[in-house]
Motif scaffolding. Structure first.
Motif, PDB file in Angstrom:
ATOM      1  N   HIS A 447      18.355  80.910 -30.646  1.00 39.44           N
ATOM      2  CA  HIS A 447      17.787  81.434 -31.886  1.00 39.44           C
ATOM      3  C   HIS A 447      18.740  81.276 -33.070  1.00 39.44           C
ATOM      4  N   ALA A 448      19.996  80.914 -32.808  1.00 40.34           N
ATOM      5  CA  ALA A 448      20.988  80.902 -33.887  1.00 40.34           C
ATOM      6  C   ALA A 448      20.721  79.791 -34.893  1.00 40.34           C
ATOM      7  N   HIS A 449      20.450  78.554 -34.416  1.00 43.61           N
ATOM      8  CA  HIS A 449      20.299  77.416 -35.327  1.00 43.61           C
ATOM      9  C   HIS A 449      19.612  76.278 -34.572  1.00 43.61           C
ATOM     10  N   PRO A 450      18.789  75.458 -35.261  1.00 41.75           N
ATOM     11  CA  PRO A 450      18.138  74.336 -34.553  1.00 41.75           C
ATOM     12  C   PRO A 450      19.122  73.351 -33.948  1.00 41.75           C
ATOM     13  N   LEU A 451      20.255  73.101 -34.631  1.00 41.95           N
ATOM     14  CA  LEU A 451      21.239  72.175 -34.069  1.00 41.95           C
ATOM     15  C   LEU A 451      21.814  72.707 -32.761  1.00 41.95           C
ATOM     16  N   LEU A 452      21.993  74.009 -32.685  1.00 39.96           N
ATOM     17  CA  LEU A 452      22.506  74.596 -31.458  1.00 39.96           C
ATOM     18  C   LEU A 452      21.481  74.515 -30.333  1.00 39.96           C
ATOM     19  N   SER A 453      20.199  74.631 -30.689  1.00 37.46           N
ATOM     20  CA  SER A 453      19.154  74.449 -29.679  1.00 37.46           C
ATOM     21  C   SER A 453      19.181  73.042 -29.103  1.00 37.46           C
ATOM     22  N   GLU A 454      19.367  72.047 -29.982  1.00 36.50           N
ATOM     23  CA  GLU A 454      19.456  70.667 -29.499  1.00 36.50           C
ATOM     24  C   GLU A 454      20.690  70.469 -28.619  1.00 36.50           C
ATOM     25  N   LYS A 455      21.789  71.104 -29.003  1.00 37.76           N
ATOM     26  CA  LYS A 455      22.997  71.011 -28.188  1.00 37.76           C
ATOM     27  C   LYS A 455      22.773  71.603 -26.803  1.00 37.76           C
ATOM     28  N   MET A 456      22.055  72.701 -26.741  1.00 44.62           N
ATOM     29  CA  MET A 456      21.783  73.318 -25.443  1.00 44.62           C
ATOM     30  C   MET A 456      20.872  72.444 -24.586  1.00 44.62           C
ATOM     31  N   LYS A 457      19.921  71.741 -25.228  1.00 45.54           N
ATOM     32  CA  LYS A 457      19.098  70.787 -24.474  1.00 45.54           C
ATOM     33  C   LYS A 457      19.964  69.653 -23.915  1.00 45.54           C
ATOM     34  N   HIS A 458      20.969  69.252 -24.695  1.00 46.48           N
ATOM     35  CA  HIS A 458      21.891  68.223 -24.212  1.00 46.48           C
ATOM     36  C   HIS A 458      22.661  68.725 -22.994  1.00 46.48           C
ATOM     37  N   TRP A 459      23.116  69.992 -23.044  1.00 48.14           N
ATOM     38  CA  TRP A 459      23.785  70.571 -21.873  1.00 48.14           C
ATOM     39  C   TRP A 459      22.852  70.571 -20.664  1.00 48.14           C
ATOM     40  N   SER A 460      21.585  70.909 -20.916  1.00 47.95           N
ATOM     41  CA  SER A 460      20.619  71.006 -19.821  1.00 47.95           C
ATOM     42  C   SER A 460      20.388  69.645 -19.171  1.00 47.95           C
ATOM     43  N   SER A 461      20.349  68.585 -20.005  1.00 49.14           N
ATOM     44  CA  SER A 461      20.116  67.252 -19.452  1.00 49.14           C
ATOM     45  C   SER A 461      21.301  66.756 -18.629  1.00 49.14           C
ATOM     46  N   ARG A 462      22.488  67.284 -18.919  1.00 47.14           N
ATOM     47  CA  ARG A 462      23.680  66.841 -18.195  1.00 47.14           C
ATOM     48  C   ARG A 462      24.028  67.759 -17.031  1.00 47.14           C
ATOM     49  N   ALA A 463      23.208  68.782 -16.796  1.00 51.71           N
ATOM     50  CA  ALA A 463      23.452  69.690 -15.672  1.00 51.71           C
ATOM     51  C   ALA A 463      22.181  69.855 -14.871  1.00 51.71           C
ATOM     52  N   PRO A 464      21.711  68.794 -14.209  1.00 55.07           N
ATOM     53  CA  PRO A 464      20.450  68.892 -13.458  1.00 55.07           C
ATOM     54  C   PRO A 464      20.531  69.794 -12.248  1.00 55.07           C
ATOM     55  N   SER A 465      21.745  70.151 -11.818  1.00 51.74           N
ATOM     56  CA  SER A 465      21.882  70.979 -10.618  1.00 51.74           C
ATOM     57  C   SER A 465      21.706  72.456 -10.905  1.00 51.74           C
ATOM     58  N   LEU A 466      21.417  72.834 -12.156  1.00 50.16           N
ATOM     59  CA  LEU A 466      21.238  74.233 -12.520  1.00 50.16           C
ATOM     60  C   LEU A 466      19.839  74.432 -13.064  1.00 50.16           C
ATOM     61  N   PRO A 467      18.802  74.459 -12.225  1.00 43.81           N
ATOM     62  CA  PRO A 467      17.434  74.547 -12.716  1.00 43.81           C
ATOM     63  C   PRO A 467      17.155  75.834 -13.449  1.00 43.81           C
ATOM     64  N   ASN A 468      17.742  76.952 -13.029  1.00 45.11           N
ATOM     65  CA  ASN A 468      17.459  78.217 -13.699  1.00 45.11           C
ATOM     66  C   ASN A 468      17.958  78.203 -15.132  1.00 45.11           C
ATOM     67  N   ASN A 469      19.196  77.734 -15.314  1.00 46.33           N
ATOM     68  CA  ASN A 469      19.731  77.655 -16.654  1.00 46.33           C
ATOM     69  C   ASN A 469      18.969  76.651 -17.487  1.00 46.33           C
ATOM     70  N   SER A 470      18.535  75.557 -16.855  1.00 41.77           N
ATOM     71  CA  SER A 470      17.787  74.546 -17.590  1.00 41.77           C
ATOM     72  C   SER A 470      16.500  75.119 -18.141  1.00 41.77           C
ATOM     73  N   SER A 471      15.749  75.856 -17.308  1.00 44.32           N
ATOM     74  CA  SER A 471      14.512  76.457 -17.786  1.00 44.32           C
ATOM     75  C   SER A 471      14.770  77.501 -18.844  1.00 44.32           C
ATOM     76  N   SER A 472      15.889  78.260 -18.688  1.00 43.74           N
ATOM     77  CA  SER A 472      16.212  79.265 -19.691  1.00 43.74           C
ATOM     78  C   SER A 472      16.512  78.626 -21.025  1.00 43.74           C
ATOM     79  N   VAL A 473      17.241  77.485 -20.983  1.00 41.71           N
ATOM     80  CA  VAL A 473      17.572  76.805 -22.236  1.00 41.71           C
ATOM     81  C   VAL A 473      16.317  76.283 -22.898  1.00 41.71           C
TER      82      VAL A 473
END
Length: 485
Positions: A447-473
């Motif tokens: 919720h902080a900033h759109p750029l930070l949301s995109e950064k979190m999606k980037h983290w999610s794409s590089r961490a496929p072994s964490l499905p719970n965090n990926s869905s949360s992001v």
């Protein structure tokens, strides 16, 4: 240690008899001033003046811990020393110069001094944090001048002293957790933030009758699950407060003691025994507030019960006595006790530090008494109860930076103030990959900033072994984008 070397023996004697060392230093300073007519400096290597210079320099750094009697003795050494001490104690010119430096820093960097910094910026951060903790103790003209420096400073001070703002922030975190997870937070949760929310919500339930009408309405309308918990707790409270309930519990405890010859245990696998043990613990906490008949009934059940209740009452009395000693110390010195000063002050400092581990189990009355002791203690209590406070402030600073610059902080930037923000953001990425970020933290970052949301999606794409965090992001980023649209 006392037999190792002459220098070690001197240092130990200095620790054991600080008053004698103080008098010796004052005599040395007086002799130096009479001979040379000037104050010693730390960089003056002639005639061992650097030792006295360092001692005076250290006095200024720990002036808040020097008793008034010793300050008066220091003033009497020489008029030059009296002028220097007067400049230290008034501090108006120094305070104004620091305000000016802070204003110039904010004008140049468009942000507040960062915690994870060094040099001049770190000094400004510590000074501003100290003003925020002691804001209510500042003179009105200084408080007004500090608030007028910048909108960032005014917002920071509002966050530091607005308990209603903190309450609303915690409620938002609670409702976000309930909507995300679908249950109330647990005191034995996997993350520190969930346990902190569970203790906070438990205190709101216990003190729901003390909440204002606006706070109660906000708590009730935040989520259906929270509203049902409020109704359930209200029904249980009415049942607990009836005399019939007390007598029923008293008979159950009497039968249990005669059958087992021991008090009930809260860790028992039997639900009835654990519930009875929790009821006994509540009676121990408020034994002095019980009617005389109820106290006599409890003490007459069994010697083990009477010993437990009397021991709990004695512990409460010791706690109250320690709190009174702390209140007297704060009224006299207007600062928190320090372990390094020894004596009674060391005992008070250790007792205050031990309250951090026990604050989650405090009753509402104990929390209120601790908060009302002093504004410095109230600030500490809020930090203990809200361990993510520093994290939220850092996230807010990062959002303000991105709002100002329109980009994420870079490690290769020529602006040295970007590096702490970049390092903090990188540490959040590592924490995400380890799966240590809670759902509340993920939502706040999304919720902080759109750029930070995109950064979190980037983290999610590089961490496929964490499905719970990926869905949360992904959910957090979607909610963040919807809110911003």
């Amino acid at each position: 240690l006392n037999t190792t070397h002459e220098l070690v023996r001197r240092r130990i004697a200095r620790w054991l008899d600080a008053a004698t060392f103080w008098n010796h230093q004052c005599d040395q300073l007086k002799a130096y001033l009479q001979e040379f007519g000037k104050l010693p400096k730390p960089d003056d290597k002639a005639n061992d003046a650097w030792q006295l210079g360092n001692w005076l320099k250290n006095m200024r750094a720990r002036l808040h811990a020097v008793p008034s009697k010793q300050l008066a003795q220091l003033r009497e050494v020489h008029p030059l020393v009296s002028q220097r001490v007067e400049a230290w104690t008034t501090g108006n010119s120094t305070w104004m110069r620091t305000c000016k430096r802070l204003e110039m820093f904010i004008h140049q960097h468009k942000q507040l001094p960062a915690r994870q910094s060094s040099g001049h910026e770190q000094l400004l951060y510590r000074w501003l944090a100290r003003q925020g903790r002691q804001y209510e103790l500042l003179p009105p003209e200084q408080a007004q001048h500090l608030a007028n420096l910048s909108n960032l400073v005014a917002d920071y001070l509002d966050v530091m002293r607005d308990s209603e703002y903190k309450w609303r922030s915690r409620l938002w975190e609670l409702s976000s957790f309930v909507r995300q997870i679908g249950r109330r937070p647990q005191t034995k949760g996997a993350t520190l933030s969930e346990r902190g929310l569970a203790h906070w919500f438990g205190r709101q339930l216990k003190s729901s009758h003390k909440l204002s009408a606006k706070q109660f309405a906000c708590l009730k309308s935040s989520d259906p699950l929270i509203s049902s918990e409020l109704r359930k707790h209200g029904t249980e409270t009415v049942a607990r407060n009836t005399s019939a309930h007390f007598h029923r519990r008293w008979r159950e405890l009497s039968l249990f003691m005669h059958a087992h010859q021991r008090p009930p245990n809260t860790g028992s696998a039997t639900t009835s025994e654990a519930s009875l043990a929790r009821w006994v613990r509540r009676q121990m906490r408020c034994v002095n507030a019980l009617p005389a008949e109820a106290q006599h009934a409890l003490l007459s059940i069994h010697p083990a019960v009477s010993g437990s209740i009397e021991g709990g009452s004695a512990a409460v009395a010791r706690w109250t006595q320690s709190l009174a000693s702390l209140r007297s110390f704060l009224a006299e010195h207007d600062r928190l006790p320090v372990v390094a000063n020894g004596g009674t002050e060391r005992s008070l400092a250790r007792w205050l530090a031990s309250q951090k581990r026990a604050v989650a189990a405090f009753s509402d009355q104990q929390l209120n008494e601790l908060r009302c002791t002093h504004s410095l203690v109230r600030t500490k209590v809020e930090q203990w109860l809200d361990p993510l406070r520093g994290w939220r402030l850092k996230c807010k600073m990062l959002a303000a930076y991105m709002q100002e610059k329109g980009r994420l902080p870079s490690l290769l930037s020529f602006d040295r103030d970007e590096k702490p923000l970049h390092n903090w953001l990188a540490s959040q990425g590592q924490a995400y990959k380890r799966g240590t970020l809670s759902s509340e933290q993920l939502l706040m970052m999304a919720h902080a900033h759109p750029l930070l949301s995109e950064k979190m999606k980037h983290w999610s794409s590089r961490a496929p072994s964490l499905p719970n965090n990926s869905s949360s992001v992904e959910q957090g980023a979607t909610l963040g984008s919807a809110d911003q649209n």
